[in-house]
Design an enzyme around this catalytic site. Structure first.
Site, PDB file in Angstrom:
ATOM      1  N   SER A  67       4.726  78.364 -60.263  1.00  0.00           N
ATOM      2  CA  SER A  67       3.471  78.137 -60.973  1.00  0.00           C
ATOM      3  C   SER A  67       3.621  77.479 -62.348  1.00  0.00           C
ATOM      4  O   SER A  67       4.053  76.351 -62.442  1.00  0.00           O
ATOM      5  CB  SER A  67       2.756  79.479 -61.068  1.00  0.00           C
ATOM      6  OG  SER A  67       1.452  79.299 -61.456  1.00  0.00           O
ATOM      7  N   ASP A 278      -2.643  74.231 -63.698  1.00  0.00           N
ATOM      8  CA  ASP A 278      -1.222  74.536 -63.857  1.00  0.00           C
ATOM      9  C   ASP A 278      -0.428  74.044 -62.645  1.00  0.00           C
ATOM     10  O   ASP A 278      -0.972  73.374 -61.755  1.00  0.00           O
ATOM     11  CB  ASP A 278      -1.004  76.032 -64.137  1.00  0.00           C
ATOM     12  CG  ASP A 278      -1.219  76.893 -62.899  1.00  0.00           C
ATOM     13  OD1 ASP A 278      -1.946  76.440 -61.992  1.00  0.00           O
ATOM     14  OD2 ASP A 278      -0.660  77.998 -62.828  1.00  0.00           O
ATOM     15  N   ASP A 280       0.732  75.134 -59.867  1.00  0.00           N
ATOM     16  CA  ASP A 280       0.342  75.349 -58.469  1.00  0.00           C
ATOM     17  C   ASP A 280      -1.174  75.424 -58.313  1.00  0.00           C
ATOM     18  O   ASP A 280      -1.684  75.883 -57.287  1.00  0.00           O
ATOM     19  CB  ASP A 280       1.027  76.591 -57.872  1.00  0.00           C
ATOM     20  CG  ASP A 280       0.615  77.873 -58.585  1.00  0.00           C
ATOM     21  OD1 ASP A 280       0.076  77.788 -59.705  1.00  0.00           O
ATOM     22  OD2 ASP A 280       0.824  78.958 -58.022  1.00  0.00           O
ATOM     23  N   GLU A 372      -8.806  85.620 -66.207  1.00  0.00           N
ATOM     24  CA  GLU A 372      -7.901  85.831 -67.315  1.00  0.00           C
ATOM     25  C   GLU A 372      -8.183  84.718 -68.320  1.00  0.00           C
ATOM     26  O   GLU A 372      -8.617  83.628 -67.936  1.00  0.00           O
ATOM     27  CB  GLU A 372      -6.446  85.757 -66.836  1.00  0.00           C
ATOM     28  CG  GLU A 372      -6.092  86.890 -65.897  1.00  0.00           C
ATOM     29  CD  GLU A 372      -4.617  86.882 -65.515  1.00  0.00           C
ATOM     30  OE1 GLU A 372      -3.952  87.876 -65.784  1.00  0.00           O
ATOM     31  OE2 GLU A 372      -4.147  85.888 -64.943  1.00  0.00           O
ATOM     32  N   ASN A 374      -6.219  82.841 -69.588  1.00  0.00           N
ATOM     33  CA  ASN A 374      -5.406  81.664 -69.261  1.00  0.00           C
ATOM     34  C   ASN A 374      -6.015  80.791 -68.156  1.00  0.00           C
ATOM     35  O   ASN A 374      -5.419  79.797 -67.753  1.00  0.00           O
ATOM     36  CB  ASN A 374      -3.980  82.084 -68.903  1.00  0.00           C
ATOM     37  CG  ASN A 374      -3.903  82.956 -67.646  1.00  0.00           C
ATOM     38  OD1 ASN A 374      -4.771  82.913 -66.791  1.00  0.00           O
ATOM     39  ND2 ASN A 374      -2.843  83.754 -67.544  1.00  0.00           N
ATOM     40  N   SER A 502       6.488  90.102 -70.273  1.00  0.00           N
ATOM     41  CA  SER A 502       5.966  89.178 -69.259  1.00  0.00           C
ATOM     42  C   SER A 502       6.499  89.585 -67.898  1.00  0.00           C
ATOM     43  O   SER A 502       7.608  90.089 -67.778  1.00  0.00           O
ATOM     44  CB  SER A 502       6.425  87.754 -69.589  1.00  0.00           C
ATOM     45  OG  SER A 502       6.329  86.944 -68.441  1.00  0.00           O
ATOM     46  N   GLY A 503       5.721  89.338 -66.874  1.00  0.00           N
ATOM     47  CA  GLY A 503       6.172  89.600 -65.509  1.00  0.00           C
ATOM     48  C   GLY A 503       6.560  88.322 -64.799  1.00  0.00           C
ATOM     49  O   GLY A 503       6.800  88.322 -63.589  1.00  0.00           O
TER      50      GLY A 503
END
Ligand code: G16
Length: 544
Positions: A67, A278, A280, A372, A374, A502-503
């Site tokens: 992504s 973004d 993807d 979100e 973002n 962050s994940g």
């Protein structure tokens, strides 16, 4: 050997043995790390997808992408039968399988099958897609090998956006009720309804039917070109960062949102609506440059409020009573949350980062709008809400105004990819609403003011040292960190700051907002320095 273990006899494959002993976890959106350590993980996720498909007696999706991350990274996300993200309890299973020793692979597969009560004789189908990263074909090969080792049926969609894959999964599992399970079906469904809504509106005020689209040099560029073809003469899509440059490098939705600046190559024509997606194409943000060359961002919060306000208006005008709600995360700008609660008067919930959490919460409303900040989000409808919307539009007793709003509501519903955030479907939704309102980008922006905000990344030895609660707004460990953050924040008018691991990247994220734009960076750096000090920072210290 039990029957189960003989079933798994073919899975041992030296080509996909685990070649490194680093631990990897199913994070915010699947496994994500440097692409060269992922082959065995992809192979094993191919195996797991087959088991998941058997367990659910339905097709499962596998998307190979990292992504918003830069080109050297890659990753994989599993998609459940209804097009949602993988169920939380299986994330743990996925993590365990990804990390098991080669010598324990078969016993782990037997364990999963027994524990989940999986009937191994049931056929399995895996729908797979990938983004444009150079590492994606090799990883695809690994995943395919895993699926084949357990005799799963494969539908390989090739290069697709993440939301396209989700869409095909849900269409496949609903026997076409949600749409035709092909890419062509996807484009036709969304563009047909977009055009038909446009056809019913003549007076569109200041709205100009065109956008400048930054496709992050990712797979979204391919989809955007298709949309452009289908929408010729309806929406003028000028495409930039269409794949010839570096993926997500100084372009794309994450870059634009975090840096709050123009992406590479986009002309800074004044007041022109610009869109960034973004790598993807599951996130979207809008932006423009004003007469004074000032950059303006219209992010996920802005899209959420536009959409929620529009649904509220359509519901009220059509006389249909359905419960509308909005879901955000801690990153939502305080300005947007105030506007939603005090002006729109729509109930708003806050959940941890990750579309999976927002989606789940949004299901609680008849119509759940989730975004979100973002730019990752969509709108979802309960089945009863969809039925009510369809039936209402057929009601003969409605006035002309009610009927028009009611049909619009029904059509707009079909423009939305409900399975997951879809940058391009979201863009068509925004364009539809702006068109209906006759708004240009400045009118859209007028509804509320964002508080000045910024984000920083801090590198630490082990990001798991930071744990949070209360939808990530409050830090539990290391002890004292929250107390110290509170002290700093209290010095700033309308100040708010939080930190979380962050994940998707190996970093701690720091978010800060406050009333004064000249103070916001100072606030962020103060908090970031604290994290550096108390959570084992490595590399350069945060500075102004
Ligand atoms: C993924 C998730 C998003 C999340 C983002 C950042 O987005 O799908 O929900 O906001 O990662 O997550 P984190 O802050 O944990 O790194 P994408 O677009 O990268 O798949």
């Amino acid at each position: 050997y039990t029957m189960e273990s003989s079933y798994f006899n073919n899975v041992v494959n030296a080509e996909y043995s685990r070649k490194n002993d680093g631990r990897i976890e199913y994070g915010t959106a699947g496994f994500r790390t440097k692409s060269d350590v992922l082959e065995h993980v992809l192979y094993r996720m191919g195996l797991l997808a087959v088991l998941r498909s058997k367990a659910k007696k339905a097709a499962i999706g596998l998307m190979i992408t990292a992504s918003h991350n830069l080109e050297p990274d890659n990753g994989i996300k599993l998609v459940d039968p209804a097009g949602e993200m993988l169920e939380a309890s299986w994330e743990m299973i996925a993590t365990n399988l990804a990390n098991v020793l080669d010598s324990d692979l078969i016993s782990m597969l037997v364990h999963i099958s027994t524990k989940e009560n999986i009937d191994l004789s049931i056929p399995a189908t895996v729908i797979i897609g990938r983004d444009t990263r150079k590492s994606s074909p090799i990883l695809l090969k690994a995943a395919l090998a895993g699926i084949k080792a357990l005799n799963g049926n494969i539908t390989d969609l090739g290069l697709v956006t993440t939301p396209q894959l989700h869409y095909v999964v849900v269409c496949t599992n609903t026997d076409g009720a949600y749409g035709d399970p092909t890419l062509q079906g996807y484009y036709s469904k969304l563009t047909a309804v977009f055009k038909s809504i446009r056809g019913t509106e003549i007076n569109n005020g200041k709205y100009i039917s065109g956008v400048q689209l930054d496709a992050a040099n990712g797979v979204g560029a391919i989809a955007a070109k298709e949309f452009r073809r289908y929408l010729e003469n309806v929406l003028d899509i000028k495409l930039f960062n269409d794949g010839s440059g570096d993926l997500n490098h100084m372009c794309g939705a994450d870059y634009v949102k975090v840096q709050q600046t123009l992406p590479l190559n986009i002309p800074s024509d004044k007041s022109v609506r610009c869109v960034s997606i973004d790598g993807d194409a599951d996130r979207v943000v809008y932006f423009y440059v004003d007469e004074n060359n000032k950059f303006h961002l219209l992010d996920g919060d802005r899209i959420a409020t536009l959409v929620a306000a529009y649904f509220k208006e359509l519901l009220e005008t059509s006389g249909l009573s359905l419960q509308l709600g909005l879901v955000q995360t801690a990153y939502a700008n305080g300005g947007s949350t105030d506007y939603i609660s005090n002006v729109l008067k729509v109930p708003v919930a806050c959940v941890p980062t990750g579309v999976k959490h927002l989606h789940k919460k949004a299901l609680e409303f008849d119509i759940g709008v989730y975004f979100e900040a973002n730019g990752h989000g969509t709108v979802i409808f309960k089945d009863i809400a969809k039925e009510a919307i369809k039936n209402h539009a057929k009601n003969e007793m409605l006035s002309t105004t009610q009927r028009a709003a009611s049909s619009k509501l029904r059509d707009v519903t079909n423009l939305i990819n409900e399975t997951v955030g879809d940058a391009l479907s979201d863009m068509l939704l925004v364009e539809t609403i702006l068109h209906a309102k006759g708004w240009d980008v400045t009118e859209w922006e007028r509804s509320y003011n964002d508080l000045p905000n910024t984000q920083l990344k801090v590198r630490v030895k082990d990001r798991n040292i930071i744990t949070t609660t209360n939808a990530e707004r409050h830090c539990l460990t290391p002890i004292c960190l929250q107390e110290e953050i509170d002290k700093i924040v209290s010095k700033y008018s309308r100040g708010r700051s939080f930190v979380r691991p962050s994940g998707t990247e190996d970093i701690i994220r720091v978010y800060a907002e406050c009333e004064s734009s000249s103070d916001v960076n100072k606030l962020a750096v103060e908090v970031a320095s604290l994290v550096y000090e108390l959570a084992g920072g490595v590399g350069p210290e945060p500075s102004l």
